[in-house]
Design a protein around this motif. Structure first.
Motif, short mmCIF file in Angstrom:
data_model
loop_
_atom_site.label_atom_id
_atom_site.label_comp_id
_atom_site.label_asym_id
_atom_site.label_seq_id
_atom_site.Cartn_x
_atom_site.Cartn_y
_atom_site.Cartn_z
N TYR A 213 119.01 44.62 23.52
CA TYR A 213 120.06 45.28 24.32
C TYR A 213 121.18 45.79 23.41
O TYR A 213 121.66 46.92 23.54
CB TYR A 213 120.63 44.30 25.34
CG TYR A 213 121.76 44.85 26.17
CD1 TYR A 213 121.50 45.57 27.32
CD2 TYR A 213 123.08 44.64 25.80
CE1 TYR A 213 122.54 46.08 28.10
CE2 TYR A 213 124.13 45.15 26.56
CZ TYR A 213 123.86 45.87 27.70
OH TYR A 213 124.89 46.37 28.45
N TYR A 216 119.93 48.83 21.15
CA TYR A 216 119.61 50.10 21.80
C TYR A 216 120.71 50.56 22.76
O TYR A 216 121.03 51.75 22.81
CB TYR A 216 118.28 50.00 22.54
CG TYR A 216 117.10 49.80 21.60
CD1 TYR A 216 116.66 50.83 20.78
CD2 TYR A 216 116.45 48.58 21.52
CE1 TYR A 216 115.61 50.66 19.90
CE2 TYR A 216 115.38 48.38 20.65
CZ TYR A 216 114.96 49.43 19.85
OH TYR A 216 113.91 49.25 18.98
N GLU A 217 121.26 49.65 23.55
CA GLU A 217 122.25 50.04 24.55
C GLU A 217 123.65 50.16 23.97
O GLU A 217 124.43 51.00 24.40
CB GLU A 217 122.26 49.04 25.72
CG GLU A 217 120.93 48.93 26.45
CD GLU A 217 120.48 50.24 27.06
OE1 GLU A 217 121.35 50.99 27.54
OE2 GLU A 217 119.26 50.51 27.06
N ASN A 218 123.95 49.32 22.99
CA ASN A 218 125.31 49.33 22.45
C ASN A 218 125.60 50.57 21.63
O ASN A 218 126.75 50.86 21.30
CB ASN A 218 125.55 48.07 21.61
CG ASN A 218 127.02 47.78 21.41
OD1 ASN A 218 127.82 48.05 22.29
ND2 ASN A 218 127.37 47.26 20.26
N GLN A 219 124.58 51.32 21.25
CA GLN A 219 124.79 52.55 20.51
C GLN A 219 125.15 53.71 21.44
O GLN A 219 125.57 54.76 20.97
CB GLN A 219 123.52 52.91 19.72
CG GLN A 219 123.03 51.80 18.79
CD GLN A 219 124.13 51.31 17.86
OE1 GLN A 219 124.86 52.10 17.26
NE2 GLN A 219 124.24 49.99 17.73
N LYS A 220 124.96 53.50 22.73
CA LYS A 220 125.28 54.53 23.71
C LYS A 220 126.73 54.38 24.17
O LYS A 220 127.33 53.32 24.03
CB LYS A 220 124.35 54.44 24.92
CG LYS A 220 122.86 54.51 24.58
CD LYS A 220 122.02 54.28 25.83
CE LYS A 220 120.54 54.25 25.50
NZ LYS A 220 119.71 53.98 26.71
N THR A 222 127.62 54.67 27.36
CA THR A 222 127.55 53.88 28.59
C THR A 222 126.13 53.37 28.80
O THR A 222 125.18 53.90 28.23
CB THR A 222 127.95 54.73 29.83
OG1 THR A 222 127.06 55.85 29.94
CG2 THR A 222 129.38 55.22 29.71
N THR A 223 126.02 52.33 29.61
CA THR A 223 124.73 51.79 30.00
C THR A 223 124.77 51.47 31.48
O THR A 223 125.85 51.45 32.10
CB THR A 223 124.40 50.52 29.19
OG1 THR A 223 123.08 50.10 29.49
CG2 THR A 223 125.37 49.40 29.53
N LYS A 227 121.95 46.62 33.72
CA LYS A 227 121.57 46.09 32.41
C LYS A 227 122.67 45.20 31.83
O LYS A 227 122.37 44.19 31.19
CB LYS A 227 121.25 47.23 31.44
CG LYS A 227 119.99 48.02 31.80
CD LYS A 227 119.70 49.07 30.73
CE LYS A 227 118.41 49.82 31.05
NZ LYS A 227 118.09 50.83 30.01
N GLU A 228 123.90 45.60 32.05
CA GLU A 228 125.01 44.79 31.56
C GLU A 228 125.04 43.44 32.27
O GLU A 228 125.28 42.40 31.64
CB GLU A 228 126.33 45.53 31.78
CG GLU A 228 127.57 44.80 31.29
CD GLU A 228 127.76 44.84 29.79
OE1 GLU A 228 128.74 44.24 29.31
OE2 GLU A 228 126.92 45.45 29.09
N THR A 261 127.40 53.09 35.84
CA THR A 261 127.35 52.88 34.40
C THR A 261 128.65 52.24 33.93
O THR A 261 129.69 52.36 34.57
CB THR A 261 127.14 54.20 33.65
OG1 THR A 261 128.20 55.11 33.97
CG2 THR A 261 125.79 54.82 34.03
N PRO A 264 128.85 49.44 27.25
CA PRO A 264 128.04 48.25 26.95
C PRO A 264 128.85 47.14 26.28
O PRO A 264 129.77 47.40 25.51
CB PRO A 264 126.95 48.78 26.01
CG PRO A 264 127.53 50.01 25.41
CD PRO A 264 128.41 50.61 26.47
#
Length: 360
Positions: A213, A216-220, A222-223, A227-228, A261, A264
């Motif tokens: 998580y 992959y998600e922290n580079q965006k 928002t997520t 998922k959070e 969203t 993250p």
């Protein structure tokens, strides 16, 4: 890019409409005011009007694109004023020269005063004043346009620099949060290896899922909120493996229903704070975590008992980094869309955090 093209097309349209209005004034309205139906204006009149439109257009863009940026905007105010006055003189003599070239004064005199002799070099003062006013209007409008464009460009550059600064700062804040999170989690797993190998293995599996998580998600930017929430649930389950019966743990997590969203790992530092400060191996302790979702608004609340940290421990040196960084991230990502309160309740020896976050 489409927005830039749209603004450019709008600017071109405004310029075209402006010059069409000038042409209407000089080529239609002015002749009509002279009872055009009763008299036939000479060709010299029309040549002069066309010449005025041409020279006013040249003055407008020369001033807006060259003189104002290179002289006025560089602080050379007196030089700019001198050039404007010199330009007025040149404009006047250019009009006079063109009139003499096409014999405009004679043609107009013969039209309106056919029974009187023509006297060369005798000017019609109201006409000269009107032409100079046209020059001043052209200078004034072009100067205003250049100043507005300069302000818009400066504002766009300022916003772009601010955006780059915020992105850089957010990247820096994320870089601080991630090692802090892994440090605490790995420290917990290390403690478990001395007590229960099976639990340590389960913890490593959960940590692996959480790391995916983070990677992959922290580079965006928002997520998904779902998922959070799953990440929060995994983190809590991981922390529960090291808790004793002396810890009263109350967890209330709503399930997200929509495709909302969120930034993250925004809530993680609040949870870290609970488990860092709210656990004691000798005394009774309490941790309360609640996440409630109402429409586009998220209500997050934590309460934990307060126990002093060993000043020699790594946690003591890291104390406060997560909360400070998260507070800064909230101010950057959700300005005017969040309310954050935290502090100590001395009467109950509790530390509380209340976050209200609008995700719309």
């Amino acid at each position: 890019m489409p927005a830039i093209n749209s603004r450019k097309n709008l600017s071109i349209l405004i310029h075209v409409l402006g010059w069409i209005m000038l042409c209407i004034v000089l080529l239609l309205l002015s002749p009509l005011s002279w009872r055009m139906g009763e008299i036939e204006l000479p060709i010299a009149f029309w040549w002069k009007q066309v010449f005025l439109v041409f020279i006013l257009v040249s003055i407008f863009y020369t001033n807006a694109q060259t003189i104002v940026p290179k002289i006025l905007l560089r602080g050379k105010n007196y030089l700019y004023l001198l050039l404007v006055l010199a330009g007025a003189a040149m404009f006047y003599f250019a009009v006079v020269y063109f009139e003499q070239l096409i014999q405009y004064p004679r043609a107009m005199h013969e039209l309106f005063n056919p029974d009187k002799p023509f006297v060369p070099h005798k000017r019609w003062l109201p006409g000269d004043v009107f032409q100079l006013l046209l020059y001043l209007v052209s200078i004034g409008l072009s100067t205003s346009l250049a100043l507005v464009q300069k302000w818009q460009n400066d504002e766009a550059n300022r916003q772009e620099l601010e955006k780059q600064r915020i992105n850089t700062e957010l990247s820096y804040l994320k870089a601080q949060i991630n090692p802090h999170f892994f440090f605490n989690t790995l420290n917990n797993i290390y403690s478990l290896t001395n007590l229960d190998i099976k639990k340590a293995q389960e913890a490593l599996l959960k940590l692996s899922r959480m790391m995916r998580y983070v990677l992959y998600e922290n580079q965006k930017e928002t997520t998904l909120l779902s998922k959070e929430v799953d990440f929060i649930r995994d983190y809590i389950e991981l922390m529960k493996m090291r808790l004793t019966e002396k810890v009263k743990l109350t967890i209330q997590l709503d399930e997200p229903k929509n495709n909302q969203t969120i930034a993250p790992m925004l809530i993680l530092p609040f949870l870290e704070n609970c488990f860092k400060h709210g656990i004691s191996s000798q005394k009774e302790s309490e941790i309360f975590v609640k996440l409630e979702i109402m429409g586009d608004t998220v209500f997050f609340e934590t309460k934990n008992s307060i126990f002093p940290i060993n000043p020699e421990s790594p946690e003591a040196k890291e104390s406060g980094i997560g909360l400070i960084n998260t507070q800064r991230r909230l101010s950057l990502l959700y300005p005017e869309k969040h309310k954050l309160k935290f502090g100590k309740d001395e009467s109950q020896n509790h530390y509380f955090i209340n976050l209200t976050l609008n995700l719309s």
